[in-house]
Enzyme design. Structure first.
Site, mmCIF file in Angstrom:
data_model
loop_
_atom_site.group_PDB
_atom_site.id
_atom_site.type_symbol
_atom_site.label_atom_id
_atom_site.label_comp_id
_atom_site.label_asym_id
_atom_site.label_seq_id
_atom_site.Cartn_x
_atom_site.Cartn_y
_atom_site.Cartn_z
ATOM 1 N N SER A 1 0.831 -1.197 0.000
ATOM 2 C CA SER A 1 0.000 0.000 0.000
ATOM 3 C C SER A 1 0.869 1.253 0.000
ATOM 4 C CB SER A 1 -0.957 -0.048 1.188
ATOM 5 O OG SER A 1 -1.987 0.907 1.065
ATOM 6 N N ASP B 1 -10.283 -5.679 -3.032
ATOM 7 C CA ASP B 1 -9.719 -4.607 -2.223
ATOM 8 C C ASP B 1 -10.654 -3.396 -2.261
ATOM 9 O OD1 ASP B 1 -8.133 -2.455 -1.222
ATOM 10 O OD2 ASP B 1 -6.309 -3.502 -1.822
ATOM 11 N N HIS C 1 -7.345 -6.069 1.126
ATOM 12 C CA HIS C 1 -6.153 -5.250 1.348
ATOM 13 C C HIS C 1 -5.341 -5.702 2.565
ATOM 14 C CE1 HIS C 1 -4.067 -1.551 0.190
ATOM 15 N NE2 HIS C 1 -3.990 -1.178 1.462
#
Length: 286
Positions: A149, A225, A258
């Protein structure tokens, strides 16, 4: 170069440790984790840097990333820095998870009051490598980098800006164009100022557009996600790499979100991929 050992634990024949030190770059005490594989008893081992995401510390991947078994098998040192400066004197917004503590974005801030402490690019690229080289059996001629991320964003931009240092770069669900994502653009404006031209050296897609190059990238992205459409947008990196002729293996993983459930599922793939490019395995491994 002095460091304090916070903890050590034997794992898969190697040692997982956590350390702290007074950081010149960040103007505060910083914490980082290192896994040293059993092969280090015979000589220096290659170094793989892992950069974590928003709200994380070094501990998230240490506790949930499930990297030690494969790192021990391959003979990789894995270094996990924190994600931002921390301390009572460090400017912060405790009610804003997208800015301040846990949200350093791996940039060197230019705007007051953040420019004194939020210098995570210099910390990861310059200061921490000197500390690792001085205190661990690390082969600094063989380094690779990856992250998740916000940390995926950091890995991509650091690799693009330092292509001779890193043999390989990969990412889990990276923020590929932070100038175009709400959760990062607001932080960039406060760290780097309102002129978006000043943001480009910390934006992977912009760096590629501006002529920066890296040998190849591996990216895993979960199709489930919740941040995919608004913040991550891997198709922007895919298009930038296509235009620049940079090989990109983008794997869209059905059903994955995620979280570290996603990351840990594909962690072995990434470690083997890096090991191959560090000269430790032969053949295509993904």
């Amino acid at each position: 170069m002095s460091i304090k050992t916070v903890s050590t634990a034997k794992s898969h024949g190697g040692v997982q440790s956590v350390h702290s030190h007074a950081s010149e770059a960040c103007g505060c005490d910083m914490t980082f984790a290192v896994f040293v594989p059993p092969q280090a008893e015979e000589g220096p081992c290659p170094v793989l840097w892992y950069l974590s995401g928003l709200t994380c510390t070094h501990a998230n991947v240490v506790e949930k990333g499930e990297y030690r078994r494969m790192a021990a098998e391959l003979g990789l040192i894995v270094v996990c820095p924190d994600t931002s400066p921390r301390g009572a004197h460090v400017p912060d917004e405790k009610d804003n998870w997208q800015f301040g503590s846990g949200a350093g974005f791996y940039v060197d801030a230019s705007e007051a009051p953040y420019d004194t402490n939020y210098r995570m690019y210099s910390y990861v690229v310059e200061e921490l490598p000197r500390i690792v080289s001085a205190n661990f059996p690390a082969d600094m001629n063989r380094q690779s980098i990856f992250g998740h991320s916000m940390g995926g964003h950091g890995a991509l931009t650091i690799a693009l800006r330092n292509p001779k240092r890193f043999r390989s770069c990969s990412a889990f669900a990276p923020i590929v164009h932070p100038s175009d994502a709400d959760w990062s653009a607001r932080a960039f404006e406060r760290y780097l100022g309102p002129n978006q031209a000043d943001w480009r050296t910390h934006d992977a897609c912009s760096l590629i557009e501006d002529g920066y190059r890296f040998s190849e990238f591996l990216v895993d992205q979960g199709k489930a996600d919740s941040f995919l459409e608004d913040g991550l947008k891997p198709w922007l990196l895919e298009e930038a790499c296509r235009k620049a002729g940079i090989p990109l293996k983008l794997r869209m993983q059905p059903g994955y979100d995620h979280s570290y459930f996603f990351i840990s599922t594909f962690m072995d793939d990434h470690l083997r991929w890096h090991a191959q490019r560090l000269g430790m395995l032969e053949g295509d491994v993904t």
